[in-house]
Design an enzyme around this catalytic site. Structure first.
Site, PDB file in Angstrom:
ATOM      1  N   GLU A   3      43.102  63.809 -27.651  1.00 31.57           N
ATOM      2  CA  GLU A   3      44.265  63.826 -26.760  1.00 31.57           C
ATOM      3  C   GLU A   3      44.768  62.415 -26.470  1.00 31.57           C
ATOM      4  O   GLU A   3      45.964  62.175 -26.404  1.00 31.57           O
ATOM      5  CB  GLU A   3      43.907  64.516 -25.435  1.00 31.57           C
ATOM      6  CG  GLU A   3      43.900  66.021 -25.523  1.00 31.57           C
ATOM      7  CD  GLU A   3      45.264  66.591 -25.876  1.00 31.57           C
ATOM      8  OE1 GLU A   3      46.244  66.250 -25.215  1.00 31.57           O
ATOM      9  OE2 GLU A   3      45.344  67.368 -26.848  1.00 31.57           O
ATOM     10  N   CYS A  46      58.808  75.274 -32.466  1.00 30.85           N
ATOM     11  CA  CYS A  46      59.870  74.802 -31.558  1.00 30.85           C
ATOM     12  C   CYS A  46      59.970  73.279 -31.693  1.00 30.85           C
ATOM     13  O   CYS A  46      59.747  72.532 -30.745  1.00 30.85           O
ATOM     14  CB  CYS A  46      59.536  75.207 -30.122  1.00 30.85           C
ATOM     15  SG  CYS A  46      60.910  74.975 -28.993  1.00 30.85           S
ATOM     16  N   CYS A  98      63.716  79.204 -34.780  1.00 31.10           N
ATOM     17  CA  CYS A  98      63.824  80.276 -33.783  1.00 31.10           C
ATOM     18  C   CYS A  98      63.642  81.661 -34.397  1.00 31.10           C
ATOM     19  O   CYS A  98      63.147  82.574 -33.731  1.00 31.10           O
ATOM     20  CB  CYS A  98      65.163  80.182 -33.062  1.00 31.10           C
ATOM     21  SG  CYS A  98      65.344  78.607 -32.226  1.00 31.10           S
ATOM     22  N   CYS A 107      60.069  82.537 -34.160  1.00 31.70           N
ATOM     23  CA  CYS A 107      59.415  82.260 -32.869  1.00 31.70           C
ATOM     24  C   CYS A 107      59.066  83.556 -32.133  1.00 31.70           C
ATOM     25  O   CYS A 107      59.914  84.432 -31.967  1.00 31.70           O
ATOM     26  CB  CYS A 107      60.339  81.398 -32.018  1.00 31.70           C
ATOM     27  SG  CYS A 107      59.672  81.099 -30.374  1.00 31.70           S
TER      28      CYS A 107
HETATM   29 FE1  SF4 Z   1      61.966  77.149 -29.200  1.00 29.79          FE
HETATM   30 FE2  SF4 Z   1      61.432  79.674 -29.737  1.00 29.79          FE
HETATM   31 FE3  SF4 Z   1      63.324  79.109 -28.002  1.00 29.79          FE
HETATM   32 FE4  SF4 Z   1      63.711  78.637 -30.566  1.00 29.79          FE
HETATM   33  S1  SF4 Z   1      63.415  80.610 -29.643  1.00 29.79           S
HETATM   34  S2  SF4 Z   1      64.197  77.256 -28.875  1.00 29.79           S
HETATM   35  S3  SF4 Z   1      61.676  78.023 -31.242  1.00 29.79           S
HETATM   36  S4  SF4 Z   1      61.157  78.653 -27.763  1.00 29.79           S
END
Ligand code: SF4
Length: 346
Positions: free
Chosen positions: A42, A197, A204, A207
């Site tokens: 970390e 992300c 997306c 995601c």
């Molecule tokens: Fe981020 Fe998922 Fe939102 Fe896209 S859908 S901006 S990858 S959290």
């Protein structure tokens, strides 16, 4: 909190399912996971990319496999294993903290947020990572990746480093961190930020949180997190003296505090006149110096132009300046050198 959070259970389930298929399980600090390994990784990851940290982490853990070995090692050896990662205060703090843990905690990192955050170099997010990933305890983290996911998920207004925004983000992070299985959850949310992300090109469509992501529904993913107003970084320059014989180089150990603290560097001067005075007074020579190609280096707060000047001597001279040392060229790999100086010497 002035934001309506999503159901924590929904988010945890989606994220953990995604993690089991897509998580980064082969990173060197994950096999095996331990509080010590999480702590070191970390700290290394604070200002450095995963791809760079991987090699340094393996080398560091080979040299210092336990808190005890790290605490017993001279600072010099720790700095030398850190050389190239930059931000050397991190290495000095790791060493100080290892000594505290050795003396007061029988070489075991304590599983307590307050105690961990009282150690040099350990903030709340690093302590959260140690507790959740190292001890599998329920503790939120808020590193850059997690901040980005939360800011996009809720379209959080304002730069993440602002105090009020930080408070909101910590509240969200606490809300979503599960009581059980915290290690996997923390890995999962970090991995989502790092691989899905992402800053410039979030995936997306892949995601697991997409259906409830506010930034996605508005098509504003790239607007979050908000950036802070950028400051102009000043330029500075320094003159370096590169004196060598056939087998040795003259180096100066830098003060423990400040930039490149405790590392060996070329002697530094304000201008060439100062260099000539140094040559006459300390090295007892009136010989001229030869300018070499300057090197640019950028720190967080300023750009630095390093202007080196070379001089070759037939043999070393006696030095009565405590910080100056003739170092064998063959020993350069074993001492801590700042990355731009190493590059210059190479
Ligand atoms: Fe981020 Fe998922 Fe939102 Fe896209 S859908 S901006 S990858 S959290």
């Amino acid at each position: 909190m002035n934001i309506d959070p999503i159901s924590a259970r929904w988010l945890q389930q989606r994220l953990l399912r995604w993690y089991h298929t897509h998580g980064r399980k082969t990173l060197p600090w994950k096999k095996p996971l331990s509080p010590y390994r999480v702590w070191i990784s970390e700290i290394m990851l604070q200002q450095t990319q995963v791809s760079t940290v991987t090699g340094y982490f393996k080398q560091f853990i080979r040299a210092f496999p336990t808190v005890e070995k790290l605490a017993q090692a001279p600072l010099e050896a720790v700095l030398s294993h850190w050389a190239g990662l930059g931000y050397y205060a991190r290495a000095r703090n790791i060493h100080k903290t290892a000594k505290i843990i050795q003396q007061d905690y029988a070489n075991q990192l304590p599983a307590c947020l307050e105690t961990l955050t009282s150690f040099p170099g350990i903030g709340r997010s690093t302590a959260g990572a140690i507790l959740s990933m190292g001890f599998n305890l329920s503790a939120p983290i808020l590193d850059g990746n997690v901040k980005r996911v939360l800011c996009r998920l809720h379209c959080v207004e304002g730069p993440p480093d602002d105090r009020a925004v930080q408070t909101t983000l910590w509240q969200l992070a606490e809300h979503y961190t599960p009581k059980q299985n915290a290690a996997d959850f923390t890995q999962a949310i970090m991995d989502l930020g790092a691989t899905c992300c992402t800053k410039a090109n979030p995936s997306c469509q892949l995601c697991p949180l997409q259906t409830k992501c506010e930034a996605f529904s508005r098509g504003e993913q790239l607007d979050y997190p908000h950036k802070k107003a950028s400051k102009k970084i000043p330029h500075r320059e320094t003159h370096l003296l590169y004196v060598s014989t056939q087998n040795e180089i003259l180096l100066q150990q830098r003060p423990q505090k400040g930039i490149w603290g405790g590392l060996y560097s070329l002697p530094e001067f304000g201008d060439t006149e100062e260099i000539q005075q140094f040559l006459e007074n300390i090295l007892k020579t009136k010989r001229g110096i030869k300018p070499l190609t300057p090197v640019k280096h950028t720190f967080t707060h300023f750009h630095l132009l390093l202007k080196p000047y070379a001089l070759t001597l037939a043999k070393t001279t006696t030095l009565d300046h405590l910080a100056l040392h003739w170092i064998k060229k063959s020993a350069l790999a074993k001492i801590g050198l700042p990355a731009p100086i190493k590059k210059l010497l190479e």
